[in-house]
Design a protein around this motif. Structure first.
Motif, short mmCIF file in Angstrom:
data_model
loop_
_atom_site.label_atom_id
_atom_site.label_comp_id
_atom_site.label_asym_id
_atom_site.label_seq_id
_atom_site.Cartn_x
_atom_site.Cartn_y
_atom_site.Cartn_z
N ASP A 212 -86.69 21.63 46.37
CA ASP A 212 -86.42 22.81 47.80
C ASP A 212 -86.70 24.18 46.82
OD1 ASP A 212 -85.11 24.66 49.27
OD2 ASP A 212 -83.11 23.52 48.73
N ARG A 213 -87.59 25.15 47.29
CA ARG A 213 -88.99 25.61 47.38
C ARG A 213 -87.63 27.07 47.81
NH1 ARG A 213 -92.83 26.66 44.59
NH2 ARG A 213 -93.48 28.03 45.02
N ARG A 214 -86.63 26.66 48.49
CA ARG A 214 -85.79 28.18 48.17
C ARG A 214 -84.89 28.56 47.71
NH1 ARG A 214 -82.37 26.27 53.54
NH2 ARG A 214 -82.59 24.58 51.84
N THR A 215 -85.04 27.74 46.12
CA THR A 215 -83.95 27.58 45.70
C THR A 215 -84.54 28.19 44.12
OG1 THR A 215 -84.00 25.61 44.33
CG2 THR A 215 -82.67 25.96 46.36
N TYR A 216 -83.46 28.80 43.21
CA TYR A 216 -84.29 29.16 41.96
C TYR A 216 -83.18 28.10 40.47
CZ TYR A 216 -86.01 33.90 42.39
OH TYR A 216 -87.00 34.79 43.30
N GLU A 217 -84.29 27.94 39.47
CA GLU A 217 -83.10 26.59 38.86
C GLU A 217 -83.39 27.43 37.62
OE1 GLU A 217 -86.41 23.62 37.51
OE2 GLU A 217 -85.95 22.64 39.46
N ILE A 218 -82.40 28.31 36.72
CA ILE A 218 -82.49 29.90 36.36
C ILE A 218 -81.81 28.42 34.79
CG2 ILE A 218 -80.81 30.95 35.66
CD1 ILE A 218 -80.39 31.83 38.49
N ARG A 219 -82.17 29.33 33.70
CA ARG A 219 -82.02 28.83 32.80
C ARG A 219 -82.23 30.34 31.62
NH1 ARG A 219 -85.31 24.77 34.28
NH2 ARG A 219 -84.98 22.92 34.01
N LEU A 220 -81.52 30.02 30.49
CA LEU A 220 -81.64 30.52 29.50
C LEU A 220 -82.86 30.97 28.70
CD1 LEU A 220 -78.52 30.83 27.36
CD2 LEU A 220 -78.48 32.15 29.13
N SER A 221 -83.52 32.16 28.35
CA SER A 221 -84.42 32.39 27.41
C SER A 221 -84.13 32.07 26.22
CB SER A 221 -85.18 33.72 28.02
OG SER A 221 -84.68 34.77 27.34
N ASP A 222 -85.19 31.77 25.44
CA ASP A 222 -84.48 32.38 23.69
C ASP A 222 -83.84 33.24 23.21
OD1 ASP A 222 -85.83 29.90 23.32
OD2 ASP A 222 -87.23 30.93 22.42
N ALA A 223 -83.98 34.80 24.15
CA ALA A 223 -83.65 35.69 23.86
C ALA A 223 -82.27 35.51 23.72
CB ALA A 223 -84.86 37.20 24.17
N GLY A 224 -82.42 35.03 25.82
CA GLY A 224 -80.50 34.71 25.97
C GLY A 224 -80.09 34.41 25.39
N ARG A 225 -79.99 33.21 24.39
CA ARG A 225 -79.73 32.61 24.18
C ARG A 225 -79.06 32.80 22.73
NH1 ARG A 225 -79.87 26.89 26.00
NH2 ARG A 225 -81.96 27.74 26.57
N GLU A 226 -79.95 34.21 21.52
CA GLU A 226 -79.31 34.48 21.10
C GLU A 226 -78.82 35.47 21.21
OE1 GLU A 226 -82.60 36.59 18.85
OE2 GLU A 226 -84.11 34.64 18.79
N LEU A 227 -78.38 36.39 22.08
CA LEU A 227 -77.48 37.25 22.77
C LEU A 227 -76.69 36.49 22.90
CD1 LEU A 227 -77.05 40.45 23.71
CD2 LEU A 227 -77.86 39.82 25.46
N LEU A 228 -76.50 36.03 23.06
CA LEU A 228 -75.03 34.85 23.95
C LEU A 228 -74.01 34.37 23.35
CD1 LEU A 228 -73.53 33.90 25.35
CD2 LEU A 228 -74.53 31.51 25.89
#
Lengths: 148, 148
Positions: B92-108
């Motif tokens: 479904d190209r209306r939606t996004y699949e959102i994931r953490l990046s490596d930087a996101g994982r580190e900051l988390l």
DNA sequence: TATTGTTATACTCTATAACTATA
DNA sequence: TATAGTTATAGAGTATAACAATA
């Protein structure tokens, strides 16, 4: 507003739980005060005036945490509704001496009762001992916040 | 804002205590996330993405309680900072699949640690058993709010 | 000069409604 | 027609600064 949310990932965070519970309590209590044409903070103001009358507007502002400039409009609403009596201070004519009117005292009793009913409904998932313990813990935190 | 207030007349109202404690906790935690250029809700979003990736923006909006229109700006901030990866859904190209990046994982991980430190500091007036009990009671109330 | 109360204003936060692109 | 995401905008809430009256 999105009323219903599911976020188990946040359930381990005490801060998120605090905010969620506080917001839900505030919003439902807002509906109660709105039925009287008032804001939840008006209930707080009436409680403080009742406990400490006569009180000046600035003193009330300090006690309630409402900014002096915001206090003006809130107090105007109470005044226009005839819930308080504003009299210029005799020794210092810049100040007001604010007291509850008879109507204000009557409405305060109604609000006290409705607030107690709201509290019972909102805390219904907890038994009596848990409700008392929650209050005690919140009071302990509040008082430590108040310390200089 | 008036930070220090004294209103013993309100101390009997659990709702006022809730709001006062919640606001104080939120404000001090805001300072922590602001040091990373983020809003407290960004921490919640990162927690949910981490737990449920890939997640769509609308799903995240429902889980976090952030309005879809407000979610856009919040998500943009995470994206511009390179903390998440947004990919259009294949089915479904209306939606996004959102994931953490490596930087996101580190900051988390940094934020998790700082949130835990904040929690310990904020709840310091309570002993360990009281802290656990407060969390348990708030969780119980939260879960009853979530029920249909 | 300083303080109480007031006004005007700016700023934040959030929700609503209209739009686009996909389905 | 309906839905995911986006944009623009309006509303509520609150803080800041300037002001009038009084001290």
């Amino acid at each position: 507003m999105v009323k219903s949310t599911r976020h188990p990932a946040l359930f381990g965070q005490t801060g998120f739980l605090l905010k969620k519970v506080s917001t839900a309590s505030f919003d439902t209590f807002s509906d109660i005060t709105a039925a009287h044409g008032l804001h939840p903070m008006h209930f707080g103001m009436l409680l403080i005036i009742d406990a400490e009358e006569p009180v000046s507007q600035l003193e009330l502002s300090r006690r309630s945490g409402v900014d002096p400039s915001s206090m003006v409009g809130r107090m105007d609403a109470l005044d226009e509704r005839g819930l308080v009596v504003r009299k210029r201070g005799e020794r210092d004519r810049r100040t007001y001496e604010i007291r509850l009117s008879d109507a204000g005292r009557e409405l305060l009793e109604v609000l006290r009762r409705e607030a107690e009913e709201h509290r019972e409904r909102f805390l219904a998932p907890l038994d009596a001992a848990e409700q008392a313990e929650l209050h005690r813990l919140l009071l302990k935190l509040t008082q430590s916040l108040e310390e200089p």
